[in-house]
Design an enzyme around this catalytic site. Sequence first.
Site, short mmCIF file in Angstrom:
data_model
loop_
_atom_site.label_atom_id
_atom_site.label_comp_id
_atom_site.label_asym_id
_atom_site.label_seq_id
_atom_site.Cartn_x
_atom_site.Cartn_y
_atom_site.Cartn_z
CG ASP A 99 37.16 7.62 15.76
OD1 ASP A 99 37.42 7.10 16.87
OD2 ASP A 99 36.46 7.07 14.88
CG ASN B 149 32.31 7.67 23.33
OD1 ASN B 149 32.69 8.79 23.01
ND2 ASN B 149 32.39 6.64 22.51
C1 IPE Z 1 32.98 9.40 18.11
O1 IPE Z 1 33.94 8.39 18.14
C2 IPE Z 1 32.94 10.09 19.42
C3 IPE Z 1 34.15 10.83 19.78
C4 IPE Z 1 35.16 11.06 19.00
C5 IPE Z 1 34.15 11.37 21.10
P1 IPE Z 1 33.53 6.86 18.36
O2 IPE Z 1 34.74 6.06 18.19
O3 IPE Z 1 32.79 6.72 19.63
O4 IPE Z 1 32.51 6.65 17.14
P2 IPE Z 1 31.86 5.35 16.52
O5 IPE Z 1 31.00 4.76 17.57
O6 IPE Z 1 32.96 4.44 16.10
O7 IPE Z 1 31.08 5.85 15.36
C1 IPE Z 2 38.40 8.52 20.08
O1 IPE Z 2 39.20 7.40 19.92
C2 IPE Z 2 38.28 8.95 21.52
C3 IPE Z 2 36.95 8.72 22.13
C4 IPE Z 2 35.89 8.29 21.50
C5 IPE Z 2 36.83 9.00 23.53
P1 IPE Z 2 38.60 5.93 20.10
O2 IPE Z 2 38.73 5.53 21.51
O3 IPE Z 2 37.24 5.85 19.53
O4 IPE Z 2 39.61 5.10 19.19
P2 IPE Z 2 39.28 3.92 18.19
O5 IPE Z 2 38.20 4.40 17.27
O6 IPE Z 2 38.83 2.76 19.02
O7 IPE Z 2 40.56 3.66 17.47
MG MG Z 3 36.50 5.43 17.69
#
Ligand code: IPE
Ligand code: IPE
Ligand code: MG
Length: 253
Positions: free
Chosen positions: A21, A69
């Site tokens: 993340d 997502n």
């Molecule tokens: C969790 O990250 C899913 C992945 C790392 C693929 P998100 O960024 O989607 O999680 P939330 O929604 O903030 O909890």
């Molecule tokens: C994790 O990084 C990757 C995916 C969930 C695909 P994020 O895209 O969630 O990054 P933040 O949480 O917005 O920084």
């Molecule tokens: Mg995230």
Amino acid sequence: MDLKEQIEKGKIPRHIAIIMDGNGRWAKSNGKSRIFGHQNGVKAVREVTEGCAELGVEYLTLYAFSTENWSRPKLEINALMELLVQTIRKETKTLNKNDIRLQAIGDLTSLPKRCYRELMEAIDMTKNNSRMTLVLALSYSSKWEIIRAVKQTAQNVLEGSIDINDIDEQSFEQHLCTHNFPDPELLIRTSGETRISNFLLWQIAYAELYFCETLWPDFHKPQLHQAIIDYQKRERRFGKTSEQIIAEQIASK
Ligand code: IPE
Ligand code: IPE
Ligand code: MG
């Protein structure tokens, strides 16, 4: 002393799972688009995969795209899927060179056709590798997986292939996407969020949880080593007392 040298070789987790993340925040802090963050996230994937293989980790599961997502802006989803196709295509050779087998869990048929095809091809091309298994969680959510397993179990009861009284943890687990993998001993989440976000809820029942502030694109081998060192300091009791665990350790020596 180098962090890697502080790792006890006999106590490496067999299976590490990671919620990768913070790509978006990393990009923002560099004044770039979220996509740029995901591209740099791939570099961290490469480095952590290599780091795990070097240490003798047998399974590495990476949460790459959750069911939730799919609610992101279309532009970001498309870019992520394209990145997935490109990365798989580029990295298959390296996986073979490093003797790493690729697997995937999740609702894979919901992926764009091109992604699905590329993924299946890479899984097939790496299927005989045995040093480490890299599992990508794609269009994955734990609640989806558990409901699917409940349905399959119910179907087996209806068909008479299992008696309702014989349903137990082992029989149920056979219907999870992860049925061929051991449960993770260590779950890492980067970026400072301290939640599980629908990842491996059943499988992490007794995992050690490790949360760190590092944003995923900055998570490299030293950060991986730090997480393992932290894990190795913990006493895993599985409901027993500390005294029992110590006595068991003495007896096994
Ligand atoms: C969790 O990250 C899913 C992945 C790392 C693929 P998100 O960024 O989607 O999680 P939330 O929604 O903030 O909890
Ligand atoms: C994790 O990084 C990757 C995916 C969930 C695909 P994020 O895209 O969630 O990054 P933040 O949480 O917005 O920084
Ligand atoms: Mg995230």
